[in-house]
Write a protein that holds these residues in place. Structure first.
Motif, PDB file in Angstrom:
ATOM      1  N   LEU A 247       0.826  -1.201   0.000  1.00  0.00           N
ATOM      2  CA  LEU A 247       0.000   0.000   0.000  1.00  0.00           C
ATOM      3  C   LEU A 247       0.866   1.260   0.000  1.00  0.00           C
ATOM      4  CD1 LEU A 247      -2.778  -1.122   2.520  1.00  0.00           C
ATOM      5  CD2 LEU A 247      -2.937  -0.980   0.028  1.00  0.00           C
TER       6      LEU A 247
ATOM      7  N   THR B  45      -4.909   6.141  -3.290  1.00  0.00           N
ATOM      8  CA  THR B  45      -4.734   4.801  -2.727  1.00  0.00           C
ATOM      9  C   THR B  45      -5.871   4.462  -1.764  1.00  0.00           C
ATOM     10  OG1 THR B  45      -2.322   4.979  -2.927  1.00  0.00           O
ATOM     11  CG2 THR B  45      -3.172   3.318  -1.400  1.00  0.00           C
TER      12      THR B  45
ATOM     13  N   LEU C   2      -1.541  -1.840  -5.049  1.00  0.00           N
ATOM     14  CA  LEU C   2      -2.676  -1.591  -4.155  1.00  0.00           C
ATOM     15  C   LEU C   2      -3.571  -2.827  -4.071  1.00  0.00           C
ATOM     16  CD1 LEU C   2      -4.857   1.594  -4.141  1.00  0.00           C
ATOM     17  CD2 LEU C   2      -5.938  -0.622  -4.310  1.00  0.00           C
TER      18      LEU C   2
END
Length: 454
Positions: free
Chosen positions: A107, A336, A390
């Motif tokens: 992430l 994100t 992601l």
């Protein structure tokens, strides 16, 4: 083909390495001995060990994963005096940190890749609207050809979001539609007036973000000149005498303003008996042509086609979209967060049947997108890497026993009950998790090949 294979290997190599590096670094920080750090699965191709480091680093034959093997009494004998370095002997907080570090690393990498795209900047089509699809939600909301979208607001939010490019508009539009929320748009008309339009997307009961959904909404593409970019051999365009570089002015008496409107006029042909009357601008002269579209069934309905590529990316009005150091990082973190939240919502909706399982993609689609994005340039490839990183981070947090999220569920049980999951139940859950994961992989592969064949 070679570009696709290389881009896929680079993609998997980077993302798996970062994921396992997260586990590795956290394990080292917690005083756990790491026996092996492997990128890839199966037979080792390369292996090495740095002086003074007990960890063996490996590159394996199958580039579809990786692992970090730690000292653990459940997996093998632990030398006397080294028990304090075994993973299974660590307090709960350290085991949670080690497991969580892999997805978090992905992430964080996604944030950095999105930020790098923002810092680098890219020429992107401005959000100036082409002619909306006839009868669509955009037409009902009074969206007009040439409207320049300045800001957007999703659902009940009080904050307006700047829309610097059509790509950003498309992302906001898809997010609002998939979350069943209305979308307000602040647009500037060609004459200069600013108006607020509302797309009632909450009314849509959609399961996919596909071509049919986009046509129902009516926002298909940025405005571009109605240019004939290329003429295919043997098609209706060649038979009519169209040439690359022709700019279409009028079709059947209807003035043509952009390529989206032109495609709608072609696809709306109902018969192969009556030719369309076209006026095209060629070498600064108007040429009259008779074009007879051929009908083909697409998604259950007949559409006209002429065998030509229409429009061109350099016909869009573009602008350089670039952010400063802090703003680029903030935008990367926001993208994100938004994409991770939407991914989780979509997975939940797929689980209860409110979203189509066709949204799942597997390695074939990833390889295709990797090759396409790499061929378009570094910025597009970085953006692709951000999306996949992601997705890898989010998917690994799902509570499937074989994934990191499954191990976190074990630790949650241990935190609540004060005792670990028993070996018998651990084995049962692992078997169930492997079966579920194999089913998901099979479904993703079916989706991949369905897309490939269609």
């Amino acid at each position: 083909m070679l570009m696709t294979v290389l881009a896929f290997i680079v993609t998997i190599g980077i993302l798996v390495t970062v994921h396992e590096w997260g586990h590795y670094r956290m394990a080292k920080a917690c005083g756990i001995q790491v026996l092996r750090f492997s990128v890839g699965m199966g037979k080792p191709l390369l292996r090495w060990r740095r002086p003074g480091n007990e960890t063996e680093f490996v590159i394996a034959a199958l580039p579809l994963g990786g692992y970090v093997q730690m000292l653990d009494e459940r997996e093998g004998p632990v030398p006397v005096g080294q028990e304090h370095k075994a993973f299974n002997r660590q307090p709960l907080r350290k085991r949670v940190a080690v497991v969580l570090a892999g997805p978090v690393a992905n992430l964080v990498l996604a944030v950095l890749f999105f930020a790098a795209v923002n810092w680098w900047g890219m020429q992107a089509p401005l959000p100036i609207m082409a002619t909306p699809e006839s009868g669509s939600m955009a037409v009902q909301a009074d969206m007009q050809q040439g409207d320049h979208v300045l800001k957007a607001r999703v659902g009940q939010s009080t904050d307006w979001e700047d829309i610097p490019s059509f790509d950003v508009l498309n992302w906001v539009l898809s997010r609002a539609a998939l979350e069943h929320q209305d979308l307000q748009l602040l647009v500037q008309r060609k004459e200069g007036a600013q108006v607020t339009l509302t797309l009632p997307l909450a009314q849509l009961q959609i399961k996919d973000w596909d071509d049919a959904t986009r046509r129902q909404i009516g926002v298909l593409a940025p405005m571009a000149a109605p240019l004939v970019a290329d003429v295919l051999s043997g098609g209706a365009a060649e038979a009519a005498g169209l040439r690359a570089g022709d700019v279409v002015e009028v079709v059947n008496g209807v003035p043509v303003h952009d390529v989206t409107q032109l495609m709608a006029l072609i696809q709306g042909a109902k018969t192969t008996d009556a030719a369309q009357q076209w006026s095209v601008l060629r070498d600064e002269q108007i040429v009259q042509l008779h074009v007879l579209p051929r009908l083909r069934e697409v998604d259950g309905r007949m559409r006209g086609e002429i065998g030509a590529r229409l429009g061109s990316s350099n016909r869009y009005e573009t602008a350089l979209v670039r952010y400063g150091l802090w703003d680029g990082l903030v935008q990367g973190a926001k993208r994100t967060w938004d994409m991770a939240a939407l991914t989780l919502k979509m997975l939940g909706r797929m689980l209860v049947g409110e979203a189509s399982l066709k949204n799942l993609s597997g390695p074939v689609s990833i390889a295709q997108y990797a090759g396409q994005s790499a061929s378009m340039g570094m910025v597009e490839f970085l953006n692709f890497l951000a999306v996949v990183s992601l997705s890898l981070g989010v998917l690994n947090l799902l509570p499937l026993p074989v994934l990191d999220g499954g191990h976190l569920m074990y630790y949650l049980w241990e935190a609540v009950t004060g005792r670990p999951v028993s070996p018998v139940w651990m084995q049962r859950l692992q078997t169930l998790g492997i079966a579920a994961l194999l089913m998901l992989m099979a479904l993703a592969l079916v989706n991949d090949f369905t897309r490939l064949l269609s």
